[in-house]
Design an enzyme around this catalytic site. Structure first.
Site, PDB file in Angstrom:
ATOM      1  N   CYS A   1      -3.454   1.792  -5.212  1.00  0.00           N
ATOM      2  CA  CYS A   1      -4.558   1.699  -6.151  1.00  0.00           C
ATOM      3  C   CYS A   1      -4.282   0.697  -7.236  1.00  0.00           C
ATOM      4  CB  CYS A   1      -4.888   3.057  -6.751  1.00  0.00           C
ATOM      5  SG  CYS A   1      -4.613   3.241  -8.503  1.00  0.00           S
TER       6      CYS A   1
ATOM      7  N   ARG B   1      -3.608  -4.052  -2.883  1.00  0.00           N
ATOM      8  CA  ARG B   1      -2.806  -2.845  -3.038  1.00  0.00           C
ATOM      9  C   ARG B   1      -3.292  -1.698  -2.150  1.00  0.00           C
ATOM     10  NH1 ARG B   1       0.244  -3.163  -7.592  1.00  0.00           N
ATOM     11  NH2 ARG B   1       0.247  -0.950  -8.012  1.00  0.00           N
TER      12      ARG B   1
ATOM     13  N   TRP C   1      -6.988   5.082  -4.256  1.00  0.00           N
ATOM     14  CA  TRP C   1      -6.468   5.450  -2.928  1.00  0.00           C
ATOM     15  C   TRP C   1      -6.273   6.957  -3.008  1.00  0.00           C
ATOM     16  CZ3 TRP C   1      -2.107   7.344  -0.307  1.00  0.00           C
ATOM     17  CH2 TRP C   1      -2.055   7.006   1.055  1.00  0.00           C
TER      18      TRP C   1
ATOM     19  N   ASN D   1      -3.716   6.127 -11.972  1.00  0.00           N
ATOM     20  CA  ASN D   1      -2.992   5.880 -10.720  1.00  0.00           C
ATOM     21  C   ASN D   1      -1.815   6.842 -10.677  1.00  0.00           C
ATOM     22  OD1 ASN D   1      -0.614   3.344  -9.753  1.00  0.00           O
ATOM     23  ND2 ASN D   1      -1.619   4.830  -8.477  1.00  0.00           N
ATOM     24  N   GLY D   2      -1.725   7.597  -9.581  1.00  0.00           N
ATOM     25  CA  GLY D   2      -0.601   8.522  -9.435  1.00  0.00           C
ATOM     26  C   GLY D   2      -1.084   9.910  -9.087  1.00  0.00           C
TER      27      GLY D   2
ATOM     28  N   GLU E   1      11.483  -4.906  13.339  1.00  0.00           N
ATOM     29  CA  GLU E   1      10.576  -5.541  12.383  1.00  0.00           C
ATOM     30  C   GLU E   1       9.488  -6.321  13.128  1.00  0.00           C
ATOM     31  OE1 GLU E   1       9.889  -5.187   9.414  1.00  0.00           O
ATOM     32  OE2 GLU E   1       8.819  -7.003   8.869  1.00  0.00           O
TER      33      GLU E   1
ATOM     34  N   LYS F   1       5.541  -5.454  12.585  1.00  0.00           N
ATOM     35  CA  LYS F   1       4.559  -6.453  12.161  1.00  0.00           C
ATOM     36  C   LYS F   1       3.408  -6.494  13.155  1.00  0.00           C
ATOM     37  CE  LYS F   1       6.072  -7.326   9.327  1.00  0.00           C
ATOM     38  NZ  LYS F   1       5.989  -6.535   8.126  1.00  0.00           N
TER      39      LYS F   1
ATOM     40  N   GLU G   1       1.208  -3.253  12.961  1.00  0.00           N
ATOM     41  CA  GLU G   1       0.456  -2.989  11.723  1.00  0.00           C
ATOM     42  C   GLU G   1      -0.727  -3.917  11.544  1.00  0.00           C
ATOM     43  OE1 GLU G   1       3.006  -2.810   8.226  1.00  0.00           O
ATOM     44  OE2 GLU G   1       3.956  -4.699   8.684  1.00  0.00           O
TER      45      GLU G   1
ATOM     46  N   HIS H   1      17.961   3.894  28.762  1.00  0.00           N
ATOM     47  CA  HIS H   1      18.026   5.314  28.411  1.00  0.00           C
ATOM     48  C   HIS H   1      16.653   5.890  28.107  1.00  0.00           C
ATOM     49  CE1 HIS H   1      22.368   4.986  28.429  1.00  0.00           C
ATOM     50  NE2 HIS H   1      22.167   3.787  27.900  1.00  0.00           N
TER      51      HIS H   1
ATOM     52  N   LYS I   1      -0.152  -1.726   0.280  1.00  0.00           N
ATOM     53  CA  LYS I   1       0.982  -2.602  -0.011  1.00  0.00           C
ATOM     54  C   LYS I   1       2.109  -1.853  -0.703  1.00  0.00           C
ATOM     55  CE  LYS I   1       3.084  -6.546  -0.331  1.00  0.00           C
ATOM     56  NZ  LYS I   1       3.620  -7.040   0.944  1.00  0.00           N
TER      57      LYS I   1
HETATM   58  N1  GLU Z   1      -4.639  11.155  -7.722  1.00  0.00           N
HETATM   59  C1  GLU Z   1      -5.775  10.369  -8.087  1.00  0.00           C
HETATM   60  C2  GLU Z   1      -6.939  10.617  -7.131  1.00  0.00           C
HETATM   61  O1  GLU Z   1      -6.798  11.090  -6.045  1.00  0.00           O
HETATM   62  C3  GLU Z   1      -5.468   8.890  -8.207  1.00  0.00           C
HETATM   63  C4  GLU Z   1      -5.086   8.268  -6.900  1.00  0.00           C
HETATM   64  C5  GLU Z   1      -4.766   6.805  -7.046  1.00  0.00           C
HETATM   65  O2  GLU Z   1      -3.638   6.499  -7.479  1.00  0.00           O
HETATM   66  O3  GLU Z   1      -5.627   5.975  -6.716  1.00  0.00           O
HETATM   67  O4  GLU Z   1      -8.035  10.319  -7.470  1.00  0.00           O
END
Ligand code: GLU
Length: 605
Positions: A2, A27, A74, A100-101, A479, A483, A486, A502, A600
């Site tokens: 995010c 991101r 996210w 964010n978090g 790797e 790549k 993904e 094996h 990312k």
């Molecule tokens: N935990 C928050 C949510 O779910 C923020 C997520 C994020 O970092 O975008 O809305």
């Protein structure tokens, strides 16, 4: 994950926020929103989907304001819906917050707030924050006091930015999630990463966990949780704004693949004395690691592959070294002593699993070293020491130039370890260092002459793609497969060449091309493996520095790499595999820079 943007003192706050969000798209996110402050209060628009959806919504129904906050989400708590998108507000609509978090104690806070009459609009953990602020304001606190007191109640990880009441200010803080401050002429920006505002200013303040920032049109202050000023130096970012944009390439990933001669030069610059062949790490003078008895290297994904490469190299040189996925390291807790050095490899410096692994290693008494691309990132503050890989901003979700720089930086570090730990002062592998000095030119040669596109075309209709290698070429095979899968979404697997018989051989058919990596290390054995898969009908693409030798004679196709030391050849072989993956994904018209479901910077475990 995010992204957060915020701006104050700018002329066009809406444009500046939307532009910042666009530049943070790399991101990874699933919805986006902005809130701006105007005479009437706060105007807010948020949408599920790409930033372009949000831009369209703002164009259809314009909003305006003198300053504001923006977010790409996210989702971690609550589904991907317009309602759960940020910014979040209190019921009065006078407070807006982006986050964010993850707030781990949000359930108990929410119950408490609900019993005090607060009505929640979303399922997110974030929404407790505006309600907490509102409750504090109601109790007579100033906006600043209300913000600090609300943050004081939170557990978990967060970067937060908020607009509170009529105060012409942005209130922000961070703890465990990234946040940087951009300082322009009478205009201030907050963002998860520098590209969000680099077009406005190149003056940056890197914030630390626990910092509080109040930005107003008249200036900014950084304080600790008790309100005491903390000194955070203003740093000048040397990227030109173009570096953070595509610069004429169709995809960031392709641009970054092509940047590798330059990024590798930066990684090596001033660290490798071309005349003496010696390694001179300013950060680590000779003797720094004399006490080290064993090395653990932790990382995830591409960074783990770089760690595997380095662990094999160190073992080869007689130093006990082991690579672990950070997420597993935190669980199995391998024993460490104060003479164990744990190296954390992370591009962003914010990878949650790696931060967790390092915290556990430190708690158990180990010494720690961060190997990262991002100055001032969380990992650099968590570790005793740091070595920057200096690859420059990497926007494509799939890591390319950071892998080659990680491996190169770890090779330089290996030489310091060999001198310090084995006490062998002439232990520096002169021939390896000579090859490293030639590496940027070798990589340029691969970029100029690669036939990876034709190979991708030839095998575009295959069922699966396999990658095999021995010794240092094993992580390169892993790797290469990572790549490929993904960005192309095609099934791809990497194996140690010795493992084929094996199990994996059961999967080999004429529809499963095998990429066999020959680096000059036990090539004979890998040649036998190549013949084994060919006997089952699989076509083989050999990566070799000898296009006229036996390997090329038996291979169906060849990707040529310049002749170099076997320890270094894996890096150029990897560049060929990056190009194959890129062209395969391009032929399939995949969204190369933003593969589905991936981000990312993985800031949640
Ligand atoms: N935990 C928050 C949510 O779910 C923020 C997520 C994020 O970092 O975008 O809305």
């Amino acid at each position: 994950m995010c992204g957060i943007t915020a701006c104050i003192g700018t002329d066009e706050s809406v444009d500046s926020l939307l532009d910042g969000l666009r530049r943070l798209e790399y991101r990874g996110y699933d919805s986006a929103g902005i809130a701006v402050k105007n005479q009437a209060g706060i105007s807010l628009t948020k949408r599920v989907g790409e930033v372009s959806e949000l831009v369209g919504a703002v164009e259809r129904d314009p909003i305006d304001g003198t300053f504001g906050i923006g977010h790409t989400r996210w989702a971690t708590h609550g589904g991907v819906t317009d309602n759960n998108a940020h910014p979040h507000t209190d019921e009065s609509g006078r407070i807006a917050v982006v986050h964010n978090g993850i707030i781990t104690n949000y359930q108990s806070l929410r119950s408490e707030l609900e019993s005090n009459g607060h009505k929640f609009e979303s399922e997110t953990d974030t929404e407790v924050v505006p309600h907490l602020i509102e409750e504090n304001l109601r109790d007579g606190a100033t906006p600043e006091e209300a913000f600090r007191a609300a943050v004081g109640r939170l557990n978990g990880t967060y970067a937060l930015a908020s607009i509170i009441g009529d105060e012409e200010a942005i209130f922000a803080t961070r703890s465990g999630s990234p946040l940087v401050l951009g300082v322009g002429e009478g205009e201030y920006f907050l963002a998860s990463d520098v590209p969000a505002f680099i077009q406005h200013t190149d003056q940056v303040v890197y914030l630390h966990d626990g910092d509080f920032i109040i930005a107003r049109p008249s200036g900014y202050e950084v304080t600790d949780s008790g309100g005491r000023p903390v000194d955070r130096p203003l740093k000048y970012i040397e990227w030109d704004p173009e570096t953070a944009t595509k610069g004429g390439y169709e995809h960031f990933m392709y641009k970054e693949i092509n940047e590798q001669p330059g990024s590798l030069r930066r990684t090596i610059h001033g660290r490798l004395n071309a005349l003496s062949g010696g390694v001179e790490l300013e950060e680590f003078p000779p003797g720094t690691f004399s006490d080290v008895e064993q090395v653990h290297i932790v990382g995830m994904g591409t960074s783990h592959h770089a760690g595997m490469f380095a662990a094999s190299l160190l073992s080869e040189r007689g130093i006990p070294a082991y690579a672990f996925m950070s997420g597993e390291y935190a669980v199995i807790k391998p024993p460490v002593t104060e003479n164990t050095l744990v190296i954390a490899v992370t591009q962003s410096g914010e990878t949650a699993d790696t931060l967790d692994a390092i915290r556990r290693a430190r708690a158990a008494g180990a010494r720690t070293l961060a190997l990262t691309n991002v100055v001032g990132s969380s990992i650099t503050r968590e570790c005793d020491d740091e070595l920057l890989i200096r690859a420059g901003p990497e926007i494509g979700v799939a890591a390319t130039k950071t892998f080659s720089s990680q491996v190169t930086a770890l090779m330089l570090l290996t030489e310091r370890f060999v001198e310090d730990i084995t006490g062998n002062k002439s232990g520096v592998a002169r021939d390896v260092m000579d090859s490293l000095a030639r590496l940027p030119g070798d990589v340029q040669e691969v970029l100029d002459t690669s036939n990876a596109r034709e190979i991708a075309e030839e095998y575009q209709d295959s069922d699966s793609y396999f990658f095999i290698g021995r010794g240092l070429a094993h992580p390169v095979a892993l790797e290469g497969a990572l790549k490929f899968k993904e960005i192309s979404y095609e099934h791809a697997e990497g194996f140690a060449a010795s493992e084929l018989k094996h199990g994996p051989l059961a999967l080999v058919t004429p529809m499963t091309p095998v990429f066999a990596i020959f680096t000059g290390f036990e090539d004979e054995a890998t040649l036998s493996n190549m013949k084994e898969v060919q006997a089952r009908g699989a076509p083989v693409v050999a990566i070799t520095s000898d296009p006229d030798g036996e390997i090329a004679e038996f291979a169906d196709h060849v990707l040529t790499i310049p002749e170099t030391h076997p320890d270094v050849a894996g890096i150029t072989a990897n560049i060929q595999l990056q190009l194959v993956a890129y062209h395969a994904a391009k032929l399939l018209d995949r969204p190369i820079d933003k593969p589905r479901n991936l981000a990312k910077c993985v800031t949640v475990e």
